[in-house]
Scaffold this active site. Structure first.
Site, short mmCIF file in Angstrom:
data_model
loop_
_atom_site.label_atom_id
_atom_site.label_comp_id
_atom_site.label_asym_id
_atom_site.label_seq_id
_atom_site.Cartn_x
_atom_site.Cartn_y
_atom_site.Cartn_z
N HIS A 49 67.22 30.94 37.41
CA HIS A 49 67.27 30.22 36.13
C HIS A 49 66.08 30.65 35.27
CE1 HIS A 49 68.15 27.30 33.21
NE2 HIS A 49 68.05 26.18 33.88
N HIS A 74 75.49 37.26 31.82
CA HIS A 74 75.32 35.83 31.60
C HIS A 74 76.62 35.13 31.95
CE1 HIS A 74 74.39 32.05 29.52
NE2 HIS A 74 73.13 32.42 29.63
N ASP A 134 66.27 36.95 28.78
CA ASP A 134 65.15 37.32 29.64
C ASP A 134 64.81 38.80 29.61
OD1 ASP A 134 64.43 34.84 30.60
OD2 ASP A 134 66.08 34.83 32.03
#
Ligand code: ACO
Length: 431
Positions: A270, A309, A365
């Site tokens: 996460h 994702h 990210d």
């Protein structure tokens, strides 16, 4: 052509029973399926959905994501517009209150948060108890829970003014606890919050101020950090938000519930992926090694971290914004040498059939770790920075859950696969 109706008909071939289920906003109510009974046992039909891949657990008016189109909106405002024209304190107000503030409302809100950044001296002592090399995220998770013992009125979750006060307290104190957790891990004395600084500037102050009488954050870095808070502020029903709602549904105070949500964020699947991206880029080392690295990913020998994702099957809109900001930050800090590898990796991956076919694009990210690293944040602080921004979203979702008359304590069902009934065997008689 068949008449179009907002319902689905299910035939249970065990009993021949037919059940019409209304479709509302693209969903059927799972409990309605329970009316289809097993003729043998009378047990109602359940849905089985491990990891909640296809289950809407709530109705929410906070954040909208269209994963195919790569759209993200807070309260209807596109993330690109908020990133360009707004700032974190305003976005926090928007997420929590539902509307953009007036000038007076914004001023009052910023003042409230600023004047709640101080923490009780005993909270400091509590933080002192951690080992010198304790992970700052571990410190943050525990200290957030500990706040519930300092603010006993936080249990009054049905009282709107009390809820407001706890939200302000938590958002205000988050940067102070984050700053102190960093200073603790560095063996440095704690720095008091400075009420003249912005939210992001104050965090930088509490992390980096040394002997200077007044800390002045670099405006480019301060703005970039504020923007990163905006981009991380909410992302609808992700793992940590789901935990916030679930734990909050037992009607515990918001400090304890936020601590549980932050604990979820701590996990590498996460909030920890940006660190994994840096490790991967370092391992690749030079641009000429990229084709071989991608070949190994395609062969199933690892993942391209920062790509893919669960919801976005298009470019993550946050990654696009971060990529742009990275260049502004690097003008101040000097370019992160890993950037060239990241850019080339992205270029080649986006042309590779494996990634194209699976709709794998950079996620938030892929570039955020590069910026954080260039700004001097140690990797252990990455999830802490994520948690600061996301606290606002957790609190907005928590209150929405509390005020939703359809919500009750979260309690999923199971499919039992264990032993059937059997008699207890006394210890002496066991083989
Ligand atoms: N690299 C290589 N292949 C990938 C990647 C990747 N990063 N992501 C997905 N795939 C492949 C899978 O192996 C699978 O291939 P298959 O159909 O041949 O079996 C296919 O793409 C579909 O992927 P799933 O694993 O089903 O996708 P899921 O929705 O379960 O996972 C996740 C999403 C966890 C984000 C995944 O893409 C991943 O692990 N990415 C790398 C880690 C990462 O960047 N995480 C950050 C997410 S953003 C956030 O949390 C803030």
């Amino acid at each position: 052509m068949a008449e179009s109706r907002n319902e689905v008909t299910i035939v249970d071939h065990r009993s021949g029973q037919e059940q019409k289920l209304a479709i509302d906003k693209g969903a059927i109510r799972a409990v309605e399926l329970g009316k289809l009974k097993d003729p043998q046992t009378g047990q109602g039909l359940l849905t089985y959905d491990p990891a909640l891949l296809n289950t809407a657990a709530c109705k929410s008016a906070i954040t909208y994501i269209d994963g195919d189109q790569g759209i993200l909106m807070y309260r209807g405002y596109p993330i690109e517009q908020l990133a360009e024209q707004s700032h974190f304190m305003e976005v926090a107000y928007l997420l929590l209150e539902g509307e953009l503030p007036s000038q007076t409302q914004l001023q009052a809100w910023e003042n409230e948060v600023t004047y709640h950044t101080m923490i009780h001296e005993n909270v400091k002592k509590f933080m002192d108890g951690f080992l010198y090399d304790a992970h700052p995220m571990g410190i943050l998770v525990s200290t957030t829970a500990a706040l519930s013992t300092f603010y006993k009125d936080a249990k009054k979750i049905d009282d709107a003014p009390s809820r407001h006060l706890q939200k302000v307290r938590l958002i205000g104190k988050m940067i102070t606890m984050a700053g102190y957790s960093y200073r603790h891990s560095m063996g440095l004395h704690y720095i008091l919050p400075d009420n003249e600084l912005s939210y992001a500037g104050n965090l930088l102050n509490m992390m980096y101020r040394m002997a200077e009488p007044k800390y002045t954050p670099n405006p480019v870095l301060e703005k970039a950090l504020d923007l990163l808070f905006v981009l991380h502020a909410d992302h609808e029903q992700n793992a940590s938000t789901n935990v916030m709602r679930c734990v909050g549904s037992s009607r515990i105070d918001p400090f304890t519930a936020t601590s549980a949500a932050a604990a979820t964020l701590y996990g590498p699947l996460h909030g920890g992926a940006n660190e994994a991206v840096l490790v991967m880029l370092k391992e690749i080392g030079t641009k000429d090694k990229i084709p071989a690295f991608l070949k190994s990913v395609v062969a199933g020998e690892g993942k391209l971290m920062g790509f893919g994702h669960r919801v976005y099957k298009n470019y993550d809109p946050r990654a696009k914004i971060i990529k742009k900001v990275a260049h502004e930050v690097f003008q101040v800090t000097g370019k992160n040498p890993l950037l060239d590898i990241a850019l080339e990796l992205e270029r080649i991956a986006l042309e590779d059939e494996y990634f194209v076919k699976r709709k794998l694009y950079p996620n938030v990210d892929f570039y955020s770790g590069l910026i954080y690293q260039a700004m001097g944040f140690p990797v252990e602080m990455f999830p802490v920075l994520f948690a600061i921004g996301r606290t606002v979203g957790w609190l907005a979702q928590w209150e929405e859950m509390l005020l939703d008359p359809e919500q009750k304590i979260a309690r999923p069902r199971q499919i039992y696969t264990g032993a059937g009934k059997r008699d207890y065997v006394p210890l002496k008689k066991r083989g």
